[in-house]
Motif scaffolding. Sequence first.
Motif, mmCIF file in Angstrom:
data_model
loop_
_atom_site.group_PDB
_atom_site.id
_atom_site.type_symbol
_atom_site.label_atom_id
_atom_site.label_comp_id
_atom_site.label_asym_id
_atom_site.label_seq_id
_atom_site.Cartn_x
_atom_site.Cartn_y
_atom_site.Cartn_z
ATOM 1 N N THR A 124 52.136 60.875 60.616
ATOM 2 C CA THR A 124 52.352 59.923 59.535
ATOM 3 C C THR A 124 51.094 59.076 59.425
ATOM 4 O OG1 THR A 124 54.729 59.834 59.927
ATOM 5 C CG2 THR A 124 53.754 57.997 58.719
ATOM 6 N N VAL A 125 50.560 58.980 58.230
ATOM 7 C CA VAL A 125 49.319 58.242 58.014
ATOM 8 C C VAL A 125 49.650 56.875 57.422
ATOM 9 C CG1 VAL A 125 47.135 58.215 56.779
ATOM 10 C CG2 VAL A 125 48.004 60.356 57.720
ATOM 11 N N LYS A 126 49.293 55.833 58.166
ATOM 12 C CA LYS A 126 49.522 54.452 57.720
ATOM 13 C C LYS A 126 48.231 53.936 57.088
ATOM 14 C CE LYS A 126 50.453 49.845 59.525
ATOM 15 N NZ LYS A 126 50.598 49.061 60.772
ATOM 16 N N THR A 127 48.314 53.544 55.815
ATOM 17 C CA THR A 127 47.145 53.013 55.123
ATOM 18 C C THR A 127 47.378 51.559 54.773
ATOM 19 O OG1 THR A 127 47.935 53.664 52.938
ATOM 20 C CG2 THR A 127 46.559 55.257 54.122
ATOM 21 N N GLU A 128 46.321 50.777 54.883
ATOM 22 C CA GLU A 128 46.345 49.374 54.461
ATOM 23 C C GLU A 128 45.379 49.246 53.297
ATOM 24 O OE1 GLU A 128 45.775 46.645 57.759
ATOM 25 O OE2 GLU A 128 46.640 48.146 59.104
ATOM 26 N N MET A 129 45.931 48.951 52.122
ATOM 27 C CA MET A 129 45.141 48.851 50.901
ATOM 28 C C MET A 129 44.945 47.398 50.515
ATOM 29 S SD MET A 129 44.777 52.004 50.176
ATOM 30 C CE MET A 129 45.567 53.548 50.555
ATOM 31 N N SER A 130 43.712 46.993 50.326
ATOM 32 C CA SER A 130 43.434 45.673 49.757
ATOM 33 C C SER A 130 43.485 45.835 48.248
ATOM 34 C CB SER A 130 42.053 45.180 50.185
ATOM 35 O OG SER A 130 42.023 44.963 51.567
ATOM 36 N N ILE A 131 44.318 45.027 47.621
ATOM 37 C CA ILE A 131 44.498 45.160 46.173
ATOM 38 C C ILE A 131 44.243 43.836 45.467
ATOM 39 C CG2 ILE A 131 46.112 47.087 46.325
ATOM 40 C CD1 ILE A 131 48.340 44.963 45.696
ATOM 41 N N LYS A 132 43.895 43.968 44.203
ATOM 42 C CA LYS A 132 43.684 42.801 43.348
ATOM 43 C C LYS A 132 44.087 43.207 41.939
ATOM 44 C CE LYS A 132 39.373 41.941 42.509
ATOM 45 N NZ LYS A 132 37.979 41.474 42.582
ATOM 46 N N LEU A 133 44.940 42.397 41.303
ATOM 47 C CA LEU A 133 45.302 42.642 39.916
ATOM 48 C C LEU A 133 44.449 41.719 39.047
ATOM 49 C CD1 LEU A 133 47.294 44.394 38.221
ATOM 50 C CD2 LEU A 133 48.648 42.294 37.957
ATOM 51 N N GLU A 134 43.506 42.329 38.350
ATOM 52 C CA GLU A 134 42.588 41.573 37.504
ATOM 53 C C GLU A 134 43.213 41.370 36.125
ATOM 54 O OE1 GLU A 134 39.295 44.265 37.577
ATOM 55 O OE2 GLU A 134 38.551 43.489 39.479
ATOM 56 N N ILE A 135 42.921 40.218 35.529
ATOM 57 C CA ILE A 135 43.347 39.906 34.167
ATOM 58 C C ILE A 135 42.092 39.938 33.301
ATOM 59 C CG2 ILE A 135 44.489 38.243 32.651
ATOM 60 C CD1 ILE A 135 45.625 36.943 35.268
ATOM 61 N N LYS A 136 42.140 40.722 32.232
ATOM 62 C CA LYS A 136 40.976 40.875 31.361
ATOM 63 C C LYS A 136 40.499 39.503 30.862
ATOM 64 C CE LYS A 136 39.364 43.913 27.723
ATOM 65 N NZ LYS A 136 39.781 44.986 26.807
ATOM 66 N N ASP A 137 39.192 39.286 30.969
ATOM 67 C CA ASP A 137 38.529 38.060 30.515
ATOM 68 C C ASP A 137 38.892 36.817 31.322
ATOM 69 O OD1 ASP A 137 37.228 39.547 28.503
ATOM 70 O OD2 ASP A 137 38.933 39.256 27.140
#
Length: 154
Positions: A124-137
């Motif tokens: 089982t592969v455990k991944t840790e993703m750094s995420i960011k939800l950008e808002i246009k402009d």
Amino acid sequence: MSQLVINSFEEFEKYIGQSLGTSEYHKITQDQINKFADATLDHQWIHTDPEKAKSEGAFGNTIAHGYLTLSLVPYLWEQIVKVNNLKMLVNYGIESFKFAQPVLVDSEVRLHASLANITNLRGTVKTEMSIKLEIKDQKKPAFTGKLIFLYHFK
């Protein structure tokens, strides 16, 4: 936009500390906000009453539910990475998550993701993703955080 294709743990591992990509923009409409309110039973006026939100709200318009923006992650994630040879993918956790700015109705958002860490747990592969939800402009993102996914390769 080009989607990154991953076929194995070894291929995934090469991206530690690197950007995996950015999704296309997605426009959040009042109709989508209203449907989310119906699905979650969260009809707070700041989300569902445009007239009241314009006259009494702090943002000049309705805003998307924070959890609506978070719920877009699977849709936007699929635009960034395609993982082949899977039996199953499990959403395992969320860490260090912060809503940084409200998303006004008719705003466009996109997801940016990078691989913070990956561990092979005996198949089982455990991944840790750094995420960011950008808002246009906008300079500030809607949210930032780390998502934990479990990939079960064939």
